[in-house]
Design an enzyme around this catalytic site. Structure first.
Site, PDB file in Angstrom:
ATOM      1  N   ASP B  16      17.005  13.462  16.436  1.00  0.00           N
ATOM      2  CA  ASP B  16      15.586  13.787  16.506  1.00  0.00           C
ATOM      3  C   ASP B  16      14.958  13.382  15.170  1.00  0.00           C
ATOM      4  O   ASP B  16      15.663  13.242  14.163  1.00  0.00           O
ATOM      5  CB  ASP B  16      15.437  15.301  16.750  1.00  0.00           C
ATOM      6  N   SER B 122      12.634  10.517  19.773  1.00  0.00           N
ATOM      7  CA  SER B 122      11.550  11.335  19.231  1.00  0.00           C
ATOM      8  C   SER B 122      10.338  11.348  20.142  1.00  0.00           C
ATOM      9  O   SER B 122      10.085  10.398  20.890  1.00  0.00           O
ATOM     10  CB  SER B 122      11.150  10.766  17.865  1.00  0.00           C
TER      11      SER B 122
END
Lengths: 239, 239
Positions: B16, B122
């Site tokens: 992430d 993301s």
């Protein structure tokens, strides 16, 4: 002051429950009873996670009902605040959702609006809605308590809003959704419902790409917003 | 201290971005520069709405990209806090997302892990990810920057997580998702990915029905968690 008028025929009014008809501050008060001095913090974090979990679990496709969401959110909030949660406190805090008080303007507004078919559309499980409505003696006003549980998802999933016209067998054009949470009203508008924002507090309107058809500062303004004449109300009064 | 080991073959590590590789406190610092004394409040509310809007818009089926979500959330937060938002401030605040600093442990960890294929997954739009990666000089580490934009929805929609094995052409069993936000990791686990929680702060694990395969207190623990021998790392050093 009512800021706009609702135009066109409205036959059915559908209310959100928590924060619209029923005052969530009852939960914070219960938090304060079980954890003196920490009620505000616990109430705020619990409510925040309760909402977030409805969104996250819906998006994950992992729906569990609102009672379970509420219990999970309570568990998180207590761990985050390092508050030991005894079984008796857990029970008392959870049950505070069943004994929320209606806002002071609810009874009078429902009386004044009883010429319309009235209903509730809520994230709450059906039995939770039944209990909080009965606790306030409001059973007779509502044709139907519609729960997100019937869609297996939570607001603002359009499947939840679509339950209202479907369960009430009404054309969405003749139905008005009344809601105190602007994100929720945006969800309803996005799903094709008509919507009136009940702006009870200071929070501004959310930036989600929709505008309410009308805005009321309290439920007492609804009859005026609906452009209802007094004689019509008296003539159609149902019980 | 690494608290568990990751078992089985892992060939690809997917990170992430915001809160995992890049420190969101850069946004709060920018808020403080433009609104002295209000940076913490604005930063907190802006971030909260940024996340909430990703969830709400995804559930409503009204996706707009992360830049637009971020700008809408900023508009709401400034109105809620009664902060007048000049164009120059809007621009400066928005662009702070492109110049976030990597956490201090990122560069060393990526070097130590360069025997793996590395990628980012993301919510950020592809061009936003490209800018923040370039700002930190990290381009050479990543085989792919995968954006939720490619799924037209945001985390924790399983369609977003499914992008990772698909875009990287890897079996999910050989991929590990590393994430600092536990709700996000729960979404990944729910979608069938393997996951390691990077627990950088004090927040406890969310109650969303999933547990991480492993937990690390910082990225420097990852090589140990992966059970990697030093010689192996040296032998496979890429770039």
């Amino acid at each position: 002051m009512a800021r706009e008028n609702v135009s066109g025929t409205v036959k059915v009014l559908v209310f959100d429950s928590y924060g619209t008809l029923f005052d969530m501050r009852g939960v914070t008060a219960a938090c304060e009873r079980f954890f003196p001095g920490q009620g505000a913090d616990l109430g705020r974090l619990w409510r925040a996670r309760q909402l977030e979990y409805t969104w996250l679990l819906s998006l994950m496709g992992r729906y569990v009902d609102f009672w379970q969401v509420t219990e999970r959110a309570l568990g998180f909030a207590c761990r985050a605040l390092r508050l030991p949660l005894a079984d008796s406190a857990r029970k008392g805090l959870m049950e505070s959702h069943l004994r929320l008080e209606a806002f002071p303007d609810v009874k009078g507004a429902l009386d004044a609006l009883s010429g319309y078919r009235l209903a509730i559309l809520s994230n709450g499980a059906s039995w939770m809605l039944g209990e909080v409505v009965a606790h306030n003696g409001l059973e007779r006003y509502f044709a139907r308590l519609v729960s997100a549980d019937e869609a297996g998802s939570f607001k603002p999933d359009p499947r939840v809003y679509n339950l209202a016209p479907s369960r009430l067998s009404v054309d969405p054009a003749e139905m008005l959704y009344v809601c105190g949470n602007s994100w929720d009203l945006c969800g309803a508008l996005s799903a094709g419902l008509r919507g009136c924002w009940l702006s009870r507090g200071e929070d501004p309107w959310e930036e989600l790409g929709f505008r309410p058809e009308a805005t009321a500062g309290g439920l007492a303004e609804l009859p005026e917003l609906l452009g209802r004449r007094k004689g019509e109300a008296d003539g159609h009064h149902a019980a």
